[in-house]
Design a protein around this motif. Sequence first.
Motif, short mmCIF file in Angstrom:
data_model
loop_
_atom_site.label_atom_id
_atom_site.label_comp_id
_atom_site.label_asym_id
_atom_site.label_seq_id
_atom_site.Cartn_x
_atom_site.Cartn_y
_atom_site.Cartn_z
N THR A 1 0.83 -1.21 0.00
CA THR A 1 0.00 0.00 0.00
C THR A 1 0.87 1.26 0.00
O THR A 1 0.64 2.18 -0.78
CB THR A 1 -0.93 -0.01 1.23
N ALA A 2 1.86 1.28 0.90
CA ALA A 2 2.77 2.43 0.94
C ALA A 2 3.59 2.51 -0.35
O ALA A 2 3.81 3.59 -0.90
CB ALA A 2 3.68 2.33 2.16
N LYS A 3 4.04 1.35 -0.82
CA LYS A 3 4.86 1.32 -2.05
C LYS A 3 4.05 1.83 -3.24
O LYS A 3 4.56 2.61 -4.06
CB LYS A 3 5.33 -0.11 -2.29
N LYS A 4 2.81 1.42 -3.34
CA LYS A 4 1.96 1.87 -4.44
C LYS A 4 1.78 3.38 -4.42
O LYS A 4 1.85 4.05 -5.46
CB LYS A 4 0.60 1.16 -4.34
N LYS A 5 1.57 3.94 -3.23
CA LYS A 5 1.39 5.39 -3.13
C LYS A 5 2.68 6.13 -3.45
O LYS A 5 2.67 7.17 -4.12
CB LYS A 5 0.92 5.73 -1.71
N VAL A 6 3.82 5.58 -3.01
CA VAL A 6 5.11 6.21 -3.29
C VAL A 6 5.38 6.20 -4.79
O VAL A 6 5.78 7.22 -5.39
CB VAL A 6 6.24 5.50 -2.52
N ASN A 7 5.16 5.05 -5.44
CA ASN A 7 5.38 4.97 -6.89
C ASN A 7 4.44 5.91 -7.64
O ASN A 7 4.82 6.51 -8.64
CB ASN A 7 5.17 3.54 -7.37
N TYR A 8 3.22 6.02 -7.16
CA TYR A 8 2.27 6.93 -7.80
C TYR A 8 2.78 8.37 -7.73
O TYR A 8 2.74 9.10 -8.71
CB TYR A 8 0.92 6.81 -7.11
N ASP A 9 3.27 8.77 -6.56
CA ASP A 9 3.78 10.14 -6.42
C ASP A 9 5.06 10.34 -7.21
O ASP A 9 5.30 11.43 -7.75
CB ASP A 9 4.03 10.45 -4.94
N VAL B 1 8.71 10.34 2.29
CA VAL B 1 9.18 9.67 3.51
C VAL B 1 8.01 9.48 4.48
O VAL B 1 7.95 8.48 5.21
CB VAL B 1 10.30 10.51 4.17
N GLY B 2 7.06 10.41 4.46
CA GLY B 2 5.92 10.32 5.36
C GLY B 2 5.08 9.08 5.12
O GLY B 2 4.51 8.51 6.06
N TYR B 3 5.01 8.65 3.85
CA TYR B 3 4.25 7.42 3.58
C TYR B 3 4.88 6.23 4.30
O TYR B 3 4.18 5.38 4.86
CB TYR B 3 4.20 7.15 2.08
N HIS C 1 6.84 6.45 6.94
CA HIS C 1 6.67 6.66 8.37
C HIS C 1 5.27 6.23 8.81
O HIS C 1 5.10 5.65 9.89
CB HIS C 1 6.89 8.14 8.70
N GLN C 2 4.26 6.52 7.95
CA GLN C 2 2.91 6.04 8.27
C GLN C 2 2.88 4.52 8.35
O GLN C 2 2.27 3.94 9.26
CB GLN C 2 1.92 6.51 7.21
N TYR C 3 3.55 3.88 7.40
CA TYR C 3 3.57 2.41 7.40
C TYR C 3 4.28 1.89 8.64
O TYR C 3 3.79 0.97 9.32
CB TYR C 3 4.27 1.91 6.14
N ILE C 4 5.42 2.50 8.97
CA ILE C 4 6.18 2.05 10.14
C ILE C 4 5.38 2.27 11.42
O ILE C 4 5.31 1.39 12.29
CB ILE C 4 7.54 2.77 10.20
N GLU C 5 4.73 3.45 11.54
CA GLU C 5 3.93 3.72 12.73
C GLU C 5 2.74 2.77 12.81
O GLU C 5 2.37 2.32 13.90
CB GLU C 5 3.45 5.18 12.71
N TRP C 6 2.14 2.50 11.65
CA TRP C 6 1.02 1.55 11.64
C TRP C 6 1.48 0.16 12.06
O TRP C 6 0.79 -0.53 12.82
CB TRP C 6 0.40 1.51 10.25
N VAL C 7 2.65 -0.25 11.57
CA VAL C 7 3.19 -1.56 11.96
C VAL C 7 3.47 -1.58 13.46
O VAL C 7 3.12 -2.55 14.15
CB VAL C 7 4.47 -1.88 11.15
N LYS C 8 4.07 -0.51 13.98
CA LYS C 8 4.37 -0.46 15.42
C LYS C 8 3.07 -0.50 16.23
O LYS C 8 2.98 -1.24 17.23
CB LYS C 8 5.15 0.82 15.74
#
Length: 798
Positions: A210-218, A716-718, A720-727
């Motif tokens: 999900t994060a990867k898809k958003k990063v590639n899109y941007d 980077v925020g995407y 960080h969102q993924y990392i925070e969500w995982v945590k």
Amino acid sequence: CIKYSLEVFLLSTEPRRLPPPGKLDFGYVPAGVYETLAHYEPGPIGILFHMLHTFLYVVQPNAFPQDLIAKLAKDKFGAIKTEYQKVSVCAIYYEIGFLICAAVGLLFAVLMPIVGLFFCMCRCCDNCGGEMHQRQRKNADCRRGLLGTLLFSTSLVITIGVLCAYAANQNLSSQVKNIRRLVNSNMRDLHTFVNDTPLQIDYLVFQYATAKKKVNYDLNNIGPLLGGRIHDQLDKEVHPALDRVLNMAGAMRETKEALENVSVSLEVLQEGTGKLNFNLSLVRTNINRTLNDPGCHDEESDATTAQLCHNIRQSISQLQISANFTRGYASLNNTPHMVTDQTRSVVESVQNLVDGIGNNITSFSKAFPVQKCLSNFTIAINHAHARIEDYYPEIDKMDFYRWIGCISLCCMVVLVLAFNYLGLLCGTLGYDKHASPTTRGCISNTGGTMLMAGVGFSFIFSWVLMLVVTIFFLIGGNMEKLICEPYHTKELFKVIDTPYLVNPEWKNFIPGYIYNDSDLELTAESLYSTCKENKGIYSALRLDKVFNISTSLNTTFTKDVVGQLNSVKIDLRGIILLEPEGKQNLQDFSEAGLSEINYADYLEEVNKGVTMVDLLSFARDLETQTDLMPRGPLQTALKGHIGTLRQIHSQQIIPMEQAMVSALNQSMRFLERTTSDLPNKVSEVLDAVKAAQDLISYNATHLINQETGKYTATIVGYFHQYIEWVKTSLAMEVAPCKPFSNMLDTAEIITCSFLVDSMNAFWMGLGCSTLFLLPSIIFAVKLAKYYRRMETEDVYDE
């Protein structure tokens, strides 16, 4: 050139705008449902348990001796030898209520058989009510009724006590059958925990997509995103300058149209003036010819006519004519495309980096031995469950023997009650108030005998019952006060969490045993509380000490990706706001001399009439003078000329005046208004364009770096969102450890709610019944005297 640029601007499209980056939606971590409800509602018997707890609080109101127990445990009970007196005082102070009650119970158990023995010996010697002789008293009936009522009331209290004991006994037996259900439920929850944990971890790894898809899109839309932001910031400074150029181009176009309108109007007026001049000259000639008529010169003619002709001849001289750039917009809007072209290599590098991070996340998840640990844990669960299953037959057998023993104790009391109730029944029904003590009936005598049998069994059983009650009281009461109650208040956990309790070198024994780091804040109470809230075992056991996902992922990604995006170099010097041809057109427009025209003289001439006199007024005056002439050819000819003048006014004068007033007048006023201070206006526009061009060409670096930093922070925020969500998911949702707190709560329910509460309720009911055997013995002995058949009686001589 400016006109061409304007057309380009109108035909160009606005730069594409994408929605602002928002919060990523990673969905919900799949979670199993734990079926164990580690909560016990005793039902109606709970009233009895509540009374029991109140009684124990009265007996033992002292606070839990946390410091004393921790000290004894820390010294491995060596303090009992070294500080025997001090420890003994503390223990006696805490146990004083239990000791007093136990002393009373032991005293009861010791004295009852001794008293019973002496009572039997005393009655054998015809003392203590053993003499079969009853003295006659006037209040005998009253005393018998009172004793019967007291014995019945006492028996009722004993009955209630034995029923409570029986209910507690049955409650324990029924709850023992629920042990298997609770244990099996906990085991199923542990299997659910083991089976769901790998799926939950895989879901966390999968959601990286999900994060990867958003990063590639941007990254693929870096032009509209980063370029759009740069464009928006530049637009704040550049757009006003381009607007002024555009407005000036519009002014040039409108000025050209006004000049063309003036030229057309002048041509129309010039043509109309020629026609009007010709027609007026023709009319003037014709009138002069008419005035040359002999009727105007004949001296014999009317003097008035001659004078009128003279006046008309002088006025006809008045019949004469009186009056004489946007290419800058398109270039600025091309910023997103320039950014896309100049960052293509950086985008590819970052995308490769993102793919590598995904592989690292997968490697991290596989590096942690989750599957191996869970497999070993499953084996341990199955082995433990099998061993517990092996104990069920023994538990059932032990419970059966316990049930038999408790029922036997209750039957001892029931036997006494049976004799009491039968004695009261037979004595009451067989009593004949007219019969003398020596002639009482068989039923009444049987009732008295049964009461005495109950007294005998009371002496036989009471000390056994009290001894059992005392033992159960000491065991059950202390278990309630030292285990169950501290567990509910979590004081028991504080004892377990006492620093250096288990190992003199470990401050906290759990992290010391698991991580060899006893300074880590991980206690039994925090572990239990965290699992009680159904949080993840990652946070409960502080597994971040071993596997810190934030450090593992955040450092790698931030360092590499930020480094790549910081290498972005964007050159905007290709943006040209105004071509040299456009600047030259503006300068030529300002130097065209339009501002030097004397518009006041033009407007003054335009506002004059077309002819020297108003043609309609002239025609009316001429008609007035003609009407004064005598009828004849002269008057007729002049009236014809008057009609011609009116026709010229309506067909030529009025259109010419409208052309001068509407078209020419408006155009001249517009030119006067537009060209006022024209050189200064053009100079200001060129200065504004030059300042905006300098901003783009020389001073845009800071703006580009600022917007690039914001774009980098978004990318980077995407992550960080993924990392925070995982945590957060690891701490709250992945592998929720509720089954482990449920196991402790289940053990507490089995030990305290099932066993201790039932055992305490049993001894409380049995003890109450045993204590009331004392007044029962007294009332039964005294009442039996009124029911039994006496051998002698008082005889009174008359």
